[in-house]
Design an enzyme around this catalytic site. Structure first.
Site, mmCIF file in Angstrom:
data_model
loop_
_atom_site.group_PDB
_atom_site.id
_atom_site.type_symbol
_atom_site.label_atom_id
_atom_site.label_comp_id
_atom_site.label_asym_id
_atom_site.label_seq_id
_atom_site.Cartn_x
_atom_site.Cartn_y
_atom_site.Cartn_z
ATOM 1 N N GLU A 96 0.851 -1.192 0.000
ATOM 2 C CA GLU A 96 0.000 0.000 0.000
ATOM 3 C C GLU A 96 0.884 1.238 0.000
ATOM 4 O O GLU A 96 1.997 1.225 0.544
ATOM 5 C CB GLU A 96 -0.884 0.001 1.261
ATOM 6 C CG GLU A 96 -1.759 1.252 1.367
ATOM 7 C CD GLU A 96 -2.874 1.144 2.414
ATOM 8 O OE1 GLU A 96 -2.952 0.123 3.119
ATOM 9 O OE2 GLU A 96 -3.669 2.107 2.505
ATOM 10 N N ASN A 143 -6.713 1.631 2.717
ATOM 11 C CA ASN A 143 -7.423 2.894 2.875
ATOM 12 C C ASN A 143 -6.968 3.930 1.849
ATOM 13 O O ASN A 143 -7.742 4.790 1.436
ATOM 14 C CB ASN A 143 -7.206 3.441 4.291
ATOM 15 C CG ASN A 143 -7.765 2.512 5.358
ATOM 16 O OD1 ASN A 143 -8.617 1.675 5.073
ATOM 17 N ND2 ASN A 143 -7.298 2.652 6.587
ATOM 18 N N ASN A 146 -12.187 -0.837 -0.967
ATOM 19 C CA ASN A 146 -11.543 -1.341 0.250
ATOM 20 C C ASN A 146 -12.347 -0.943 1.486
ATOM 21 O O ASN A 146 -12.663 0.245 1.660
ATOM 22 C CB ASN A 146 -10.131 -0.746 0.379
ATOM 23 C CG ASN A 146 -9.437 -1.172 1.663
ATOM 24 O OD1 ASN A 146 -9.064 -2.338 1.812
ATOM 25 N ND2 ASN A 146 -9.281 -0.244 2.599
ATOM 26 N N GLU A 147 -12.669 -1.921 2.321
ATOM 27 C CA GLU A 147 -13.294 -1.677 3.631
ATOM 28 C C GLU A 147 -14.364 -0.573 3.564
ATOM 29 O O GLU A 147 -14.331 0.382 4.347
ATOM 30 C CB GLU A 147 -12.229 -1.329 4.682
ATOM 31 C CG GLU A 147 -11.278 -2.474 4.929
ATOM 32 C CD GLU A 147 -10.339 -2.276 6.121
ATOM 33 O OE1 GLU A 147 -10.237 -1.151 6.645
ATOM 34 O OE2 GLU A 147 -9.702 -3.265 6.527
ATOM 35 N N TYR A 185 -6.858 -8.460 11.949
ATOM 36 C CA TYR A 185 -5.557 -8.200 12.574
ATOM 37 C C TYR A 185 -5.646 -8.638 14.032
ATOM 38 O O TYR A 185 -6.658 -8.404 14.694
ATOM 39 C CB TYR A 185 -5.216 -6.708 12.490
ATOM 40 C CG TYR A 185 -4.974 -6.238 11.073
ATOM 41 C CD1 TYR A 185 -3.754 -6.472 10.453
ATOM 42 C CD2 TYR A 185 -5.959 -5.566 10.348
ATOM 43 C CE1 TYR A 185 -3.513 -6.049 9.148
ATOM 44 C CE2 TYR A 185 -5.733 -5.137 9.049
ATOM 45 C CZ TYR A 185 -4.509 -5.378 8.447
ATOM 46 O OH TYR A 185 -4.273 -4.968 7.159
ATOM 47 N N GLU A 225 -6.423 -9.139 3.756
ATOM 48 C CA GLU A 225 -5.596 -8.453 4.766
ATOM 49 C C GLU A 225 -5.630 -9.300 6.031
ATOM 50 O O GLU A 225 -6.709 -9.505 6.605
ATOM 51 C CB GLU A 225 -6.119 -7.047 5.090
ATOM 52 C CG GLU A 225 -5.838 -6.026 4.019
ATOM 53 C CD GLU A 225 -6.191 -4.599 4.452
ATOM 54 O OE1 GLU A 225 -6.041 -4.264 5.645
ATOM 55 O OE2 GLU A 225 -6.642 -3.846 3.574
ATOM 56 N N GLN A 228 1.462 -6.107 5.816
ATOM 57 C CA GLN A 228 1.835 -5.784 4.449
ATOM 58 C C GLN A 228 3.210 -6.370 4.157
ATOM 59 O O GLN A 228 3.729 -7.095 4.993
ATOM 60 C CB GLN A 228 1.791 -4.278 4.261
ATOM 61 C CG GLN A 228 0.369 -3.732 4.513
ATOM 62 C CD GLN A 228 0.149 -2.284 4.062
ATOM 63 O OE1 GLN A 228 1.002 -1.657 3.487
ATOM 64 N NE2 GLN A 228 -1.046 -1.757 4.352
HETATM 65 O O1 AHR Z 1 -3.092 -2.574 6.377
HETATM 66 C C1 AHR Z 1 -3.338 -1.363 7.011
HETATM 67 C C2 AHR Z 1 -4.778 -0.889 6.835
HETATM 68 O O2 AHR Z 1 -5.628 -1.754 7.518
HETATM 69 C C3 AHR Z 1 -5.329 -0.881 5.429
HETATM 70 O O3 AHR Z 1 -5.021 0.273 4.722
HETATM 71 C C4 AHR Z 1 -6.808 -0.952 5.668
HETATM 72 O O4 AHR Z 1 -7.485 -1.576 4.605
HETATM 73 C C5 AHR Z 1 -6.931 -1.720 6.968
HETATM 74 O O5 AHR Z 1 -7.780 -1.101 7.848
#
Ligand code: AHR
Length: 504
Positions: free
Chosen positions: A27, A72, A172-173, A244, A292, A351
């Site tokens: 990203e 994002n 995305n999201e 995450y 992700e 990432q």
């Molecule tokens: O990976 C970091 C961020 O986490 C990404 O930009 C977003 O898609 C997610 O919230």
């Protein structure tokens, strides 16, 4: 001592191992691109400004696919800013990460980089500030051979042949309040379906990924997936999942069991997708793109964004430093993804470089491996053939978040052509060794080709610049294969890869 038992039977197949399970994510965030993969002037930079030391580590990591350019970031990105002569590209505010985007790196640089890295791209489009037209323009630019304004622009920019990008993320999201252009499920489902069907007029064989919930704790989780798929079922192929994990307070046992959450999340989204399928009486199954996932200490100092008048270029953001326990969790998350290979068609660790990443760099300096590099690299290199239905059964450990979970978690793969099996294991006990008995007689294997373990007396030990190898896999000598059964001992808080073969 915890006990566990695993049975390997070549007839118990979940699905083929999919290379796309081993994807990653680049990203425009912090130093992932700038001074990460791209640093003109670095001693190891090639003629395109790509860091060859990083390219070598990316190849060693065994990454198959890379999602780009966000995240994002993509939700307010104008892709046209990043193509054409670099001197003419505008500098813009990046509202996602409160940074300055110079646009010195864009779609063409990315596509040159993926070719050098030998990986497949996943392109994300902006459905935040933009929509169908910008998506179609980008697709025409990347995938149409020639003879139109946009395809000829690509050719004039140095890429005569179309890139023919297969996988595309539709935004995305889009459920997240932090997202530029956040949408309701109804709004997003409609724009996703419309964009997808328009894109297929240019290229019918695209593989399109609709946004699922940003994570499974979103208040709209479940309803979001149902509504989006109800609107876009026929137009899309996959739905995205993001997750995450981090240790909360001193709750190491729950953190070590994070894969329980990933298992449940995948199973839930698959159930919702299949309920929409049943209502529609559709043959097609929607697959999962877990595009992700990682360990991320979201509340810690590295993730505090710049603010006010401070709009830095490529700041140090989200530069988490990982320890042994993080590596064990990452290894366990890969076990969960492999276990779900029947429905997880693609996955991206988020990432790749510097930003919550297995690979770190110093501007003008070295590139090095974090602890989480190792379980990823070993799994990507050794998971071959088919995934076997072979989850460990045995003693449990108690966690406050997930209740009692098995101390040992595992998955195995079997490659009939080379007659070799790989077993990936974690011991999630914080105090006890685990003695694992693996019944492999049905495979006809007779050799332990390799057995390596990541562990250590200190679960919080980290690699660092100048000390990049403090936590890396070590040979595990506590392994024996007799009469088709393997006995292996796993130390507390450890990840292990065991490879079995047939000598004859
Ligand atoms: O990976 C970091 C961020 O986490 C990404 O930009 C977003 O898609 C997610 O919230």
């Amino acid at each position: 001592m915890k006990q566990a038992r695993i049975i390997l039977d070549p007839r118990s197949v979940v699905a083929p191992v999919r290379r796309r399970t081993f994807g990653s994510f680049v990203e425009h965030l912090g130093r992932c691109v700038y001074t990460g993969i791209f640093e003109p002037g670095h001693p190891a930079a090639d003629e395109d400004g790509f860091r060859t030391d990083v390219l070598n580590l990316v190849r060693e990591l065994g990454v198959s696919t890379i999602r780009y350019p966000g995240g994002n970031f993509v939700s307010s990105y104008r892709w046209e800013d990043g193509v054409g002569p670099v001197a003419e590209r505008p500098t813009r505010l990046d509202l996602a990460w409160h940074s300055l985007e110079t646009n010195a790196f864009g779609v063409d640089e990315f596509m040159r980089w993926v070719a050098k890295a030998g990986v497949e791209p996943i392109m994300a489009i902006n459905l935040g500030t933009r929509g169908i037209e910008a998506a179609l323009d980008l697709l025409e630019y990347t995938n149409h051979p020639s003879g139109t304004r946009l395809s000829d622009w690509r050719r004039a920019n140095g890429s005569d042949q179309p890139y023919r990008i297969r996988m595309w993320c539709l935004g995305n999201e889009m459920d997240g309040p932090w997202q530029i252009g956040q949408k309701t499920a109804t709004e997003y489902g409609r724009i996703a379906a419309q964009t997808a069907s328009a894109m297929r007029r240019i290229d019918p064989d695209l593989q399109l990924i609709a946004c699922g919930s940003s994570h499974s704790a979103m208040p709209t989780f479940g309803d979001w997936e149902r509504e989006v798929l109800t609107q876009a079922y026929d137009q899309v192929d996959m739905i995205s999942l993001h997750a995450y994990y981090q240790q909360h307070g001193d709750d190491l046992p729950s953190f070590l069991a994070s894969a329980e959450n990933m298992d449940h999340f995948i199973d839930s989204v698959v159930a919702i997708a299949d309920s929409v399928r049943a209502v529609r009486r559709a043959d097609k199954k929607i697959m999962v793109a877990f595009d992700e996932w990682n360990v991320w200490y979201q509340d810690a100092a590295p993730s505090v964004l710049p603010s006010g008048d401070d709009w830095p270029v490529a700041p140090r953001l989200l530069e988490d430093r990982y320890n042994v326990a993080d590596a064990v969790v990452v290894g366990n998350l890969l076990i969960s993804l492999l276990r779900h290979s029947d429905r997880v068609a693609a996955a991206c660790q988020a990432q790749l470089v510097n930003v919550i990443a297995p690979i770190m760099t110093e501007p003008g300096g070295e590139a090095w491996r974090q602890t989480i590099f190792h379980p990823f690299a070993r799994t990507a290199a050794n998971a071959r053939g088919v995934v076997l239905d072979s989850r460990a059964i045995g003693d449990t450990v108690t966690t406050s978040r997930y209740g009692d979970v098995t101390a040992v978690d595992s998955v195995a793969t079997w490659d009939a052509s080379s007659r070799s099996a790989a077993v990936f294991l974690v011991n999630r006990s914080t105090s006890d060794d685990a003695e694992v008995s693996i019944e492999a007689g049905a495979l006809g294997v007779d050799t332990v080709a390799e057995c390596v373990t990541i562990s250590g007396p200190d679960p919080y030990a980290k690699n660092a610049l100048g000390e990049p190898d403090r936590a890396e896999p070590q040979p595990n000598k506590q392994v024996e294969l007799t009469g088709g059964t393997v006995a292996v001992t796993l130390s507390p808080i450890s990840w292990t890869m065991l490879r079995l073969g047939a000598a004859a």
